[in-house]
Design an enzyme around this catalytic site. Structure first.
Site, PDB file in Angstrom:
ATOM      1  N   HIS A  17       1.073  -1.056  -0.104  1.00  0.00           N
ATOM      2  CA  HIS A  17       0.406   0.122   0.033  1.00  0.00           C
ATOM      3  C   HIS A  17       1.043   1.291   0.380  1.00  0.00           C
ATOM      4  O   HIS A  17       1.023   1.290   0.744  1.00  0.00           O
ATOM      5  CB  HIS A  17      -0.931  -0.118   1.774  1.00  0.00           C
ATOM      6  N   HIS A  58       2.689  14.805   0.477  1.00  0.00           N
ATOM      7  CA  HIS A  58       1.965  15.822   0.205  1.00  0.00           C
ATOM      8  C   HIS A  58       2.633  17.037   0.223  1.00  0.00           C
ATOM      9  O   HIS A  58       3.800  16.965   1.495  1.00  0.00           O
ATOM     10  CB  HIS A  58       0.609  16.422   1.549  1.00  0.00           C
ATOM     11  N   HIS A 113      -9.867   0.788   2.700  1.00  0.00           N
ATOM     12  CA  HIS A 113     -10.011   1.886   3.783  1.00  0.00           C
ATOM     13  C   HIS A 113     -10.756   1.592   4.787  1.00  0.00           C
ATOM     14  O   HIS A 113     -11.801   2.582   3.848  1.00  0.00           O
ATOM     15  CB  HIS A 113      -9.568   3.559   2.882  1.00  0.00           C
ATOM     16  N   HIS A 142       1.365   5.442  -1.763  1.00  0.00           N
ATOM     17  CA  HIS A 142       1.034   6.863  -2.986  1.00  0.00           C
ATOM     18  C   HIS A 142       2.352   6.490  -3.724  1.00  0.00           C
ATOM     19  O   HIS A 142       2.947   7.347  -3.063  1.00  0.00           O
ATOM     20  CB  HIS A 142       0.029   7.377  -1.870  1.00  0.00           C
ATOM     21  N   LEU A 143       2.762   6.575  -4.683  1.00  0.00           N
ATOM     22  CA  LEU A 143       2.764   7.810  -5.965  1.00  0.00           C
ATOM     23  C   LEU A 143       2.397   8.602  -6.575  1.00  0.00           C
ATOM     24  O   LEU A 143       4.005   9.243  -7.190  1.00  0.00           O
ATOM     25  CB  LEU A 143       3.179   6.430  -6.502  1.00  0.00           C
ATOM     26  N   HIS A 194      -3.985  -0.512   6.545  1.00  0.00           N
ATOM     27  CA  HIS A 194      -3.454   0.198   7.221  1.00  0.00           C
ATOM     28  C   HIS A 194      -4.353   0.321   8.768  1.00  0.00           C
ATOM     29  O   HIS A 194      -5.022   0.941   9.149  1.00  0.00           O
ATOM     30  CB  HIS A 194      -3.423   1.664   7.387  1.00  0.00           C
ATOM     31  N   ASN A 219      -5.676   6.824  -6.095  1.00  0.00           N
ATOM     32  CA  ASN A 219      -6.660   7.408  -5.897  1.00  0.00           C
ATOM     33  C   ASN A 219      -6.184   8.900  -6.094  1.00  0.00           C
ATOM     34  O   ASN A 219      -5.336   9.995  -5.273  1.00  0.00           O
ATOM     35  CB  ASN A 219      -6.862   8.100  -3.992  1.00  0.00           C
ATOM     36  N   LYS A 236     -10.172  -0.392  -5.190  1.00  0.00           N
ATOM     37  CA  LYS A 236      -9.849  -0.673  -3.623  1.00  0.00           C
ATOM     38  C   LYS A 236     -11.151   0.501  -3.662  1.00  0.00           C
ATOM     39  O   LYS A 236     -11.840   1.437  -4.448  1.00  0.00           O
ATOM     40  CB  LYS A 236      -9.026   0.669  -3.899  1.00  0.00           C
ATOM     41  N   ASP A 252       1.748   2.727   3.553  1.00  0.00           N
ATOM     42  CA  ASP A 252       0.371   3.163   3.124  1.00  0.00           C
ATOM     43  C   ASP A 252       1.784   4.880   3.262  1.00  0.00           C
ATOM     44  O   ASP A 252       1.056   6.287   3.764  1.00  0.00           O
ATOM     45  CB  ASP A 252      -0.570   3.777   4.394  1.00  0.00           C
TER      46      ASP A 252
END
Ligand code: NCD
Ligand code: ZN
Length: 347
Positions: A16, A253, A138, A18-19, A176, A44, A101, A249
């Protein structure tokens, strides 16, 4: 007991992560490929990945920007209530999507296209179950009267149990997992596994509300909880229990969206040091011999994928995590940035 100064493990996978996209993707993808053979990359994006065409293009983009030619991005389809079901089915059959997902609407970053009524996606769930493809979740229920710390429990009681009972053969990953309640639930249910992040093994709400203030760099969804939750997660992660595996996870940002802003975005960026943090934790718990199960065996076993053939070495050596990741116009605060860790991957 003789202390261990070096450990060799089968190269991990991150189940899990985020790229992101654009400059952010370029800034961070090599942190993930440096340690992992495969990663499940979250769909996402600002415009979520819901079609086969988007899936193909996004995976190509990742491969293009990642230096390691052996890195394999795996992608779940972002479930919406208005998915094109024939496209979805075909994309699963062709392995463009590894599974799907489920984001409850507005549970977290970029989840406004998510699910508000589970009944509305029963046909997608049926396709997953029939094709023997996993559902990644999630697991938080959002509601006016639901305390932010209880969202996971409410999701399990009011949504997940329904899914489980309706589709007993569906493989589910409660991602998560953040509470003792959630981890116990995973442990007790067939066909359900969970990923555990570094932050849920390191932090409690005391680290989120610190010095009479809020630390936005410790803010993620699901929020970090009580000590009893952290201890339960540590126990499950470090025990070698096959139902729990690595999913960072890691969710970067730009710093402007974390601070100097009325509304801080949830997400913690741990990719520059995630395997080192996990190793620290397993060492602290005197369970370093179980690290490989968590990082490199339990995940592929649950996903029914081959175990990786290469390995990495971690050595006991103090190093300071750089405070930020900087690239072009991107500035991200690293989790544990500026702090010392005891383990380091040896290159
Ligand atoms: C993630 C993100 O920023 O995309 N944020 C987070 O707090 N974990 C989304 C998610 O996985 O919830
Ligand atoms: Zn995430």
């Amino acid at each position: 007991m003789k202390s261990i100064n070096s450990i060799n493990i089968i190269k991990p996978d991150d189940w899990h992560v985020h790229l992101r996209e654009g400059n952010m993707l370029e800034a961070i993808c090599n942190h993930t490929s440096r340690i992992n053979v495969r990663a499940i990359v979250m769909p996402n994006l600002k415009l979520p990945i819901t079609t086969a065409k988007q899936g193909i293009e996004y995976k190509q983009k990742i491969i293009q920007l990642t230096k390691d030619p052996n890195f394999i991005p795996l992608l779940p389809c972002y479930l919406t209530e208005s998915l094109d079901l024939s496209d979805f089915k075909l994309a699963l059959e062709k392995k463009i999507f590894i599974g799907a997902k489920l984001y409850p609407t507005n549970a977290t970053t970029n989840s406004s296209f998510g699910i508000s009524k589970i009944e509305n996606i029963y046909s997608s769930l049926e396709i997953l179950s029939d094709l023997h493809k996993p559902l990644l979740i999630h697991g938080e229920k959002i509601g006016k009267n639901i305390d932010i710390f209880d969202r996971e429990k409410f999701f399990i009681d009011e949504v997940l149990i329904d899914i489980r009972d309706r589709y007993p053969n569906l493989k589910i990953i409660l991602e998560h997992v953040s509470s003792k309640y959630g981890a116990d639930f995973i442990n007790e249910n067939n066909n359900i596994a969970g990923t555990i992040t570094p932050q849920h093994l390191m932090l409690t709400k005391k680290d989120l509300f610190f010095d009479d203030s809020i630390n936005p760099h410790h803010f993620c969804m699901p929020v970090v909880k009580e000590e009893i939750d952290l201890l339960a997660l540590r126990k499950y992660a470090c025990s070698g229990n096959k139902k729990f595996f690595l999913g960072t996870d890691s969710a970067p940002h730009h710093i402007d969206f974390k601070i100097n802003n009325f509304k801080s975005k949830p997400g913690i960026f741990s990719a520059p040091c995630s395997i080192e943090i996990y190793t620290n934790i397993f060492d602290e718990e005197n369970k370093i011999h179980n690290l490989e199960s968590f990082s490199s065996l339990n995940g592929p076993n649950f996903y029914e994928l081959p175990i990786n053939l290469t390995s990495i070495t971690l050595v006991k050596k103090k190093w300071k995590v750089p405070e930020y990741t900087l690239f072009k116009d991107i500035k991200i605060k690293n989790f544990m940035g500026g702090e010392e860790l005891n383990w380091k991957i040896s290159q």
